[in-house]
Design an enzyme around this catalytic site. Structure first.
Site, PDB file in Angstrom:
ATOM      1  N   ASP A  79       0.824  -1.212   0.000  1.00  0.00           N
ATOM      2  CA  ASP A  79       0.000   0.000   0.000  1.00  0.00           C
ATOM      3  C   ASP A  79       0.862   1.269   0.000  1.00  0.00           C
ATOM      4  O   ASP A  79       2.089   1.208  -0.031  1.00  0.00           O
ATOM      5  CB  ASP A  79      -0.941  -0.051   1.210  1.00  0.00           C
ATOM      6  CG  ASP A  79      -2.326   0.498   0.925  1.00  0.00           C
ATOM      7  OD1 ASP A  79      -2.479   1.301  -0.012  1.00  0.00           O
ATOM      8  OD2 ASP A  79      -3.270   0.121   1.643  1.00  0.00           O
TER       9      ASP A  79
ATOM     10  N   GLU B 241      -0.858   1.623  -5.144  1.00  0.00           N
ATOM     11  CA  GLU B 241      -0.429   3.024  -5.072  1.00  0.00           C
ATOM     12  C   GLU B 241      -1.573   3.978  -5.421  1.00  0.00           C
ATOM     13  O   GLU B 241      -1.406   5.195  -5.282  1.00  0.00           O
ATOM     14  CB  GLU B 241       0.791   3.178  -6.015  1.00  0.00           C
ATOM     15  CG  GLU B 241       1.415   4.533  -6.107  1.00  0.00           C
ATOM     16  CD  GLU B 241       0.747   5.411  -7.139  1.00  0.00           C
ATOM     17  OE1 GLU B 241       0.889   6.646  -7.041  1.00  0.00           O
ATOM     18  OE2 GLU B 241       0.061   4.870  -8.034  1.00  0.00           O
ATOM     19  N   TRP B 242      -2.715   3.458  -5.865  1.00  0.00           N
ATOM     20  CA  TRP B 242      -3.954   4.194  -6.133  1.00  0.00           C
ATOM     21  C   TRP B 242      -3.941   4.993  -7.434  1.00  0.00           C
ATOM     22  O   TRP B 242      -4.872   5.733  -7.728  1.00  0.00           O
ATOM     23  CB  TRP B 242      -4.340   5.135  -4.975  1.00  0.00           C
ATOM     24  CG  TRP B 242      -4.121   4.586  -3.607  1.00  0.00           C
ATOM     25  CD1 TRP B 242      -4.294   3.291  -3.190  1.00  0.00           C
ATOM     26  CD2 TRP B 242      -3.664   5.303  -2.457  1.00  0.00           C
ATOM     27  NE1 TRP B 242      -3.982   3.154  -1.866  1.00  0.00           N
ATOM     28  CE2 TRP B 242      -3.597   4.371  -1.385  1.00  0.00           C
ATOM     29  CE3 TRP B 242      -3.327   6.635  -2.225  1.00  0.00           C
ATOM     30  CZ2 TRP B 242      -3.176   4.738  -0.110  1.00  0.00           C
ATOM     31  CZ3 TRP B 242      -2.914   7.001  -0.945  1.00  0.00           C
ATOM     32  CH2 TRP B 242      -2.851   6.059   0.086  1.00  0.00           C
TER      33      TRP B 242
ATOM     34  N   ASP C 222      -9.852   3.532  -3.577  1.00  0.00           N
ATOM     35  CA  ASP C 222     -10.579   2.349  -3.120  1.00  0.00           C
ATOM     36  C   ASP C 222     -11.979   2.259  -3.710  1.00  0.00           C
ATOM     37  O   ASP C 222     -12.671   3.266  -3.903  1.00  0.00           O
ATOM     38  CB  ASP C 222     -10.692   2.351  -1.599  1.00  0.00           C
ATOM     39  CG  ASP C 222      -9.377   2.040  -0.914  1.00  0.00           C
ATOM     40  OD1 ASP C 222      -8.390   1.766  -1.608  1.00  0.00           O
ATOM     41  OD2 ASP C 222      -9.349   2.066   0.335  1.00  0.00           O
TER      42      ASP C 222
END
Length: 406
Positions: A149, A182-183, A204
């Site tokens: 994450d 890492e989004w 998310d």
């Protein structure tokens, strides 16, 4: 005709010479289950053993769901005197090696979570400064998959941080799928192919079909919001390196038709299929969706080419994906709430994939059509135009095959 595919293969081969990650893993999008979407930090070894048992008894393992990934909060709040991570002794009294061994005994693979920062998103010890030590520990436990994450990473550069952890895993010597969570803020699709096997492309996910959920300091995205962000990214995915639009919310409270659409769209994207529901209490309808072999077969197609949107009319989008053996997947998706009439004349046009330049030409080839959500429908062919009524928030999805080859 295959010039673009050949170039992509040569490009990936060249990258592979400089790769830090383990080669030969994730040739198709990883499939499995992750604890976060349902349980967040409320995890323990009884849960893990129960999920492992259910992956087997439900038929999900045999359908391809082999990775059981334990997310945040599996560790104690402090490292030990040697700097090692310690499994929470109340949640996991048997230790993580025993849990991994149990998962492996079921014919499954075991995954763990940590974070590139000083702390995980849940406030537990992160990996910053301990990359090689943590990688050796994971290898000693028999970990097969690491989700990594991006919380508490002030001062870090994403490419450097993930490259460091990738090198640490490689040095530890045990092959592990490396999942970059890492989004998408640092465009990992542009640099992560030699580093990891999949990379998150968005923030998310949230268990709603078409919404954005405001948590106050941050927002999570419904299925449609995430799906729309994938459209420009198809050129970056392929065998061994996948765009990851996050774990699935199938069985988490949406309507059955919405779950079906969600699962179908992830399959068309060649996305990792990571379930996030409580498998132990899922309905027969949820199990049927998650274990649909025809849809999984499209997701897991060996070419690894994601779909492209061919047309959009009213609220209906037409998505097309080239498959191996000159087959094609075609998905008509009604993103509106009202039913729409869909008519499609297969012979009216030659459909060319703008990325690979492969063509679906029903004027030259008579394709058989399989309705992947209704196994009774093997009688359709491209010799006759398609005419259907498509309910709102639903899909009809077909696999086209050259009848002269089968």
């Amino acid at each position: 005709m295959f010039r673009s595919l050949l170039f992509a293969a040569l490009f990936c081969t060249t990258l592979g010479l400089r790769a830090q990650k383990f080669d030969g893993l994730a040739a198709t999008p990883p499939m499995g289950w992750n604890s976060w979407n349902t349980f967040a930090t409320n995890i323990n070894e009884q849960l893990v053993r129960g999920i492992a048992d259910t992956l087997v008894s439900s038929g999900m393992r045999d359908a391809g769901y082999v990775y059981l990934v334990l997310d945040d909060a599996w560790m104690a709040k402090e490292r030990d005197e040697n700097g090692n991570l310690v499994p929470d002794p109340l949640k996991f009294p048997s230790g993580m090696k025993a849990i991994a061994d149990y998962v492996h005994s079921k014919g499954l693979k075991f995954g763990l979570y940590n974070c590139a920062g000083t702390q995980t998103c849940g406030g537990y010890p992160g990996t910053r400064g301990y990359e090689y030590q943590d990688a050796r520990l994971y290898a000693s436990w028999g970990v097969d998959y690491l989700k990594y994450d991006w919380c508490n990473t002030e001062g870090l550069t994403a490419k450097e941080a993930y490259t460091t952890m990738s090198k640490a895993l490689r040095k530890a010597g045990r092959p592990m799928v490396f999942s970059l969570c890492e989004w998408g803020g640092n465009q990992p699709w542009e640099w992560a192919t030699p580093v990891g096997h999949l990379w998150r492309t968005t923030g998310d996910i949230y268990p709603c079909f078409d919404c954005i959920h405001d948590h106050g300091t941050w927002k999570s995205l419904g299925v449609m919001a995430i799906f729309d962000l994938q459209k420009p990214l198809r050129a970056y995915a392929g065998p061994g390196h996948w765009n990851d639009p996050d774990m699935m919310e199938v069985g988490k409270g949406m309507r059955v038709n919405e779950d079906r659409a969600h699962f179908s769209l992830w399959a068309m994207l060649a996305a990792p299929l990571i379930a996030g529901n409580d498998l132990r209490s899922m309905s027969a309808e949820t199990r049927a969706i998650l274990t649909n072999r025809q849809v999984i077969g499209i997701d897991q197609d060996s070419l690894g080419i994601p779909a492209f949107m061919y047309a959009s009319k009213d609220s209906v989008e037409t998505w097309i994906r080239p498959l191996h053996d000159s087959c094609w997947a075609v998905c008509f998706f009604n993103r509106g709430q009202r039913a729409q009439n869909v008519e499609f004349d297969w012979k009216a046009q030659v459909i060319e994939d703008p990325l690979t330049h492969l063509t679906l030409d029903a004027r030259k080839i008579s394709y058989g059509i399989i309705d992947v959500w209704d196994s009774r429908h093997f009688i359709i062919s491209t010799n006759k135009p398609l005419k259907i009524t498509l309910p709102g928030h639903d899909v009809v999805m077909f696999r086209l095959y050259d009848r002269s080859k089968f």
